[in-house]
Design a protein around this motif. Structure first.
Motif, PDB file in Angstrom:
ATOM      1  N   PHE A 129       0.836  -1.198   0.000  1.00  0.00           N
ATOM      2  CA  PHE A 129       0.000   0.000   0.000  1.00  0.00           C
ATOM      3  C   PHE A 129       0.875   1.255   0.000  1.00  0.00           C
ATOM      4  N   LYS A 130       1.836   1.304   0.913  1.00  0.00           N
ATOM      5  CA  LYS A 130       2.691   2.490   1.025  1.00  0.00           C
ATOM      6  C   LYS A 130       3.500   2.714  -0.239  1.00  0.00           C
ATOM      7  N   GLU A 131       4.130   1.673  -0.744  1.00  0.00           N
ATOM      8  CA  GLU A 131       4.978   1.829  -1.927  1.00  0.00           C
ATOM      9  C   GLU A 131       4.164   2.177  -3.169  1.00  0.00           C
ATOM     10  N   THR A 132       2.993   1.553  -3.297  1.00  0.00           N
ATOM     11  CA  THR A 132       2.141   1.832  -4.459  1.00  0.00           C
ATOM     12  C   THR A 132       1.726   3.290  -4.510  1.00  0.00           C
ATOM     13  N   PHE A 133       1.316   3.828  -3.362  1.00  0.00           N
ATOM     14  CA  PHE A 133       0.809   5.198  -3.393  1.00  0.00           C
ATOM     15  C   PHE A 133       1.910   6.244  -3.268  1.00  0.00           C
ATOM     16  N   GLN A 134       3.067   5.881  -2.748  1.00  0.00           N
ATOM     17  CA  GLN A 134       4.215   6.788  -2.864  1.00  0.00           C
ATOM     18  C   GLN A 134       4.622   6.923  -4.331  1.00  0.00           C
ATOM     19  N   THR A 135       4.632   5.803  -5.040  1.00  0.00           N
ATOM     20  CA  THR A 135       4.952   5.833  -6.468  1.00  0.00           C
ATOM     21  C   THR A 135       3.876   6.583  -7.249  1.00  0.00           C
ATOM     22  N   GLY A 136       2.605   6.317  -6.929  1.00  0.00           N
ATOM     23  CA  GLY A 136       1.513   7.004  -7.598  1.00  0.00           C
ATOM     24  C   GLY A 136       1.548   8.502  -7.369  1.00  0.00           C
ATOM     25  N   PHE A 137       1.929   8.909  -6.164  1.00  0.00           N
ATOM     26  CA  PHE A 137       2.060  10.337  -5.855  1.00  0.00           C
ATOM     27  C   PHE A 137       3.121  10.967  -6.748  1.00  0.00           C
ATOM     28  N   GLU A 138       4.262  10.288  -6.885  1.00  0.00           N
ATOM     29  CA  GLU A 138       5.366  10.832  -7.685  1.00  0.00           C
ATOM     30  C   GLU A 138       4.986  10.914  -9.161  1.00  0.00           C
ATOM     31  N   ILE A 139       4.289   9.909  -9.684  1.00  0.00           N
ATOM     32  CA  ILE A 139       3.837   9.952 -11.084  1.00  0.00           C
ATOM     33  C   ILE A 139       2.948  11.164 -11.316  1.00  0.00           C
ATOM     34  N   ARG A 140       2.013  11.377 -10.427  1.00  0.00           N
ATOM     35  CA  ARG A 140       1.077  12.496 -10.593  1.00  0.00           C
ATOM     36  C   ARG A 140       1.780  13.837 -10.428  1.00  0.00           C
ATOM     37  N   ARG A 141       2.710  13.922  -9.497  1.00  0.00           N
ATOM     38  CA  ARG A 141       3.464  15.170  -9.348  1.00  0.00           C
ATOM     39  C   ARG A 141       4.270  15.455 -10.619  1.00  0.00           C
ATOM     40  N   ASN A 142       4.887  14.420 -11.193  1.00  0.00           N
ATOM     41  CA  ASN A 142       5.628  14.600 -12.442  1.00  0.00           C
ATOM     42  C   ASN A 142       4.725  15.129 -13.547  1.00  0.00           C
ATOM     43  N   ILE A 143       3.520  14.572 -13.638  1.00  0.00           N
ATOM     44  CA  ILE A 143       2.563  15.025 -14.658  1.00  0.00           C
ATOM     45  C   ILE A 143       2.193  16.483 -14.427  1.00  0.00           C
ATOM     46  N   GLY A 144       1.879  16.840 -13.183  1.00  0.00           N
ATOM     47  CA  GLY A 144       1.487  18.208 -12.872  1.00  0.00           C
ATOM     48  C   GLY A 144       2.572  19.205 -13.228  1.00  0.00           C
ATOM     49  N   ARG A 145       3.809  18.902 -12.846  1.00  0.00           N
ATOM     50  CA  ARG A 145       4.912  19.825 -13.127  1.00  0.00           C
ATOM     51  C   ARG A 145       5.210  19.891 -14.625  1.00  0.00           C
ATOM     52  N   ALA A 146       5.138  18.759 -15.322  1.00  0.00           N
ATOM     53  CA  ALA A 146       5.379  18.769 -16.765  1.00  0.00           C
ATOM     54  C   ALA A 146       4.296  19.561 -17.487  1.00  0.00           C
ATOM     55  N   PHE A 147       3.065  19.481 -17.010  1.00  0.00           N
ATOM     56  CA  PHE A 147       1.977  20.275 -17.585  1.00  0.00           C
ATOM     57  C   PHE A 147       2.254  21.766 -17.407  1.00  0.00           C
ATOM     58  N   VAL A 148       2.692  22.163 -16.213  1.00  0.00           N
ATOM     59  CA  VAL A 148       3.022  23.569 -15.964  1.00  0.00           C
ATOM     60  C   VAL A 148       4.108  24.035 -16.933  1.00  0.00           C
ATOM     61  N   LYS A 149       5.118  23.205 -17.165  1.00  0.00           N
ATOM     62  CA  LYS A 149       6.194  23.574 -18.090  1.00  0.00           C
ATOM     63  C   LYS A 149       5.680  23.690 -19.520  1.00  0.00           C
ATOM     64  N   SER A 150       4.759  22.803 -19.902  1.00  0.00           N
ATOM     65  CA  SER A 150       4.179  22.882 -21.235  1.00  0.00           C
ATOM     66  C   SER A 150       3.405  24.178 -21.421  1.00  0.00           C
TER      67      SER A 150
END
Length: 361
Positions: free
Chosen positions: A175-196
């Motif tokens: 549970f912890k590892e899955t959602f830590q990874t999921g958090f990082e994926i979503r943060r990457n998407i959010g920041r990449a969207f801002v850069k776009s």
């Protein structure tokens, strides 16, 4: 046609799916629904491939959202299985993780479990939420009396995550590892969207406002069916019975709906069903506060969740500016709506937290 050709000459063979996107970006005729919403591969977005920028910009202007697809080594099904298992844990296990309003032993006001209350007289939206943030530990507080209220607030918002301890090591670790990874994926998407957006609108200073993310948040949500209808949940717009009230977001949102229908976006003065994210995609949209910062070039789409006859699950991720990011002026130095009351994002967060705790919890 000329602009399509010009774009293709510039972009060359950037991606195999480019012709499909060109067709969607400039369709021969107007289509009903959301057929024209962009679907951007995760790798192309994260790598900063500039060919994605006009597609994202068009989709965000026309519809107010787009999809990120083809995320490597990501499975929405795995997340959903862990999410469902968590919400089915015994009440005493979840109570240990509850926020301080429900469990005084947890000092967190926001990070942790918030149980829904099925009381049509006392609440509007009936949902269980488990909230995850970017911090696993909290720094040293120091002498609060020697700090300004805002400095103390910066410390307070950095709440450490709490994680289930069920005695089942396989579940707890997964549970912890899955959602830590999921958090990082979503943060990457959010920041990449801002850069776009920054590239597309020629606003190079925009990503600097998102360097830190002290209050980014990922919420695991379960909407249980009401035992009786809440008359206050009928839409003022078209009298449809709702699970989630009509609203616009404030910051950048990355959303997973899995295969659950019900999410509706307002487009052309009509609420329409948004296609589900399925097994390997996310919906991205922008909120009012961030759109003001970029001079309202995009659409902060109004959306809602219609009532459905099943238990509905979703995951929302919100990326806001860093704590001391100025929000009183736009990127072109125009006054913002938030700037009538606040200078920096941390001041806005201070009031937002109070409203969230009062309204939702």
């Amino acid at each position: 046609m000329l602009r399509s050709v010009a774009l293709l000459l510039v972009l060359g063979s950037a991606s195999a799916f480019l012709p499909t996107l060109v067709e969607k970006l400039w369709p021969a005729e107007e289509v009903e629904g959301f057929e024209g919403v962009a679907r951007i591969p995760y790798a192309d977005l994260l790598n900063g491939n500039v060919y994605v920028d006009p597609f994202i910009l068009h989709s965000m202007k026309e519809f107010g959202f787009f999809y990120v697809v083809d995320v490597p080594e990501y499975s929405a099904g795995v997340e959903l299985d862990f999410l469902k298992t968590f919400f089915e844990l015994p009440a005493d296990v979840k109570d240990d993780l509850s926020i301080r309003k429900h469990n005084p032993a947890n000092p967190n006001a926001y990070r942790g479990f918030c149980p829904g209350v099925d009381d049509v007289d006392a609440t509007l939206q009936f949902k269980d939420v488990f909230n995850i943030g970017p911090h696993e530990t909290r720094g040293m507080k120091g002498d609060a009396s020697k700090k300004t209220p805002l400095e103390n607030m910066r410390y307070e918002v950095q709440e450490p995550n709490v994680w289930p301890e069920t005695g089942n090591c396989t579940f707890d670790k997964g549970f912890k590892e899955t959602f830590q990874t999921g958090f990082e994926i979503r943060r990457n998407i959010g920041r990449a969207f801002v850069k776009s957006v920054a590239r597309a609108l020629n606003m190079p200073g925009l990503p600097e406002l998102f360097t830190e993310d002290e209050f980014s948040a990922m919420g695991l949500r379960r909407y249980l069916a009401r035992k009786e209808i809440n008359a206050n949940m009928y839409s003022d717009y078209d009298n449809v019975l709702l699970r989630e009230l009509e609203h616009v977001d404030s910051t950048v949102t990355v959303l997973s709906t899995f295969n659950n229908g019900g999410l509706q976006m307002l487009h052309n003065n009509k609420y329409q069903e948004a296609p589900v994210t399925g097994d390997n995609a996310f919906i991205v949209n922008i909120g009012k506060l961030v759109d003001d910062i970029i001079d309202n070039h995009l659409t902060n789409v109004r959306h809602r969740v219609a009532e459905v006859d099943f238990t509905r699950y979703s995951i929302t991720y919100f990326l806001g500016p860093q704590f001391d990011a100025p929000i009183d002026k736009s990127m072109t130095n125009q006054p913002t709506e938030a700037g009538r009351k606040y200078n920096i994002f941390g001041e806005w967060i201070r009031d937002y937290l109070g409203a969230i705790e009062l309204f939702y919890y």
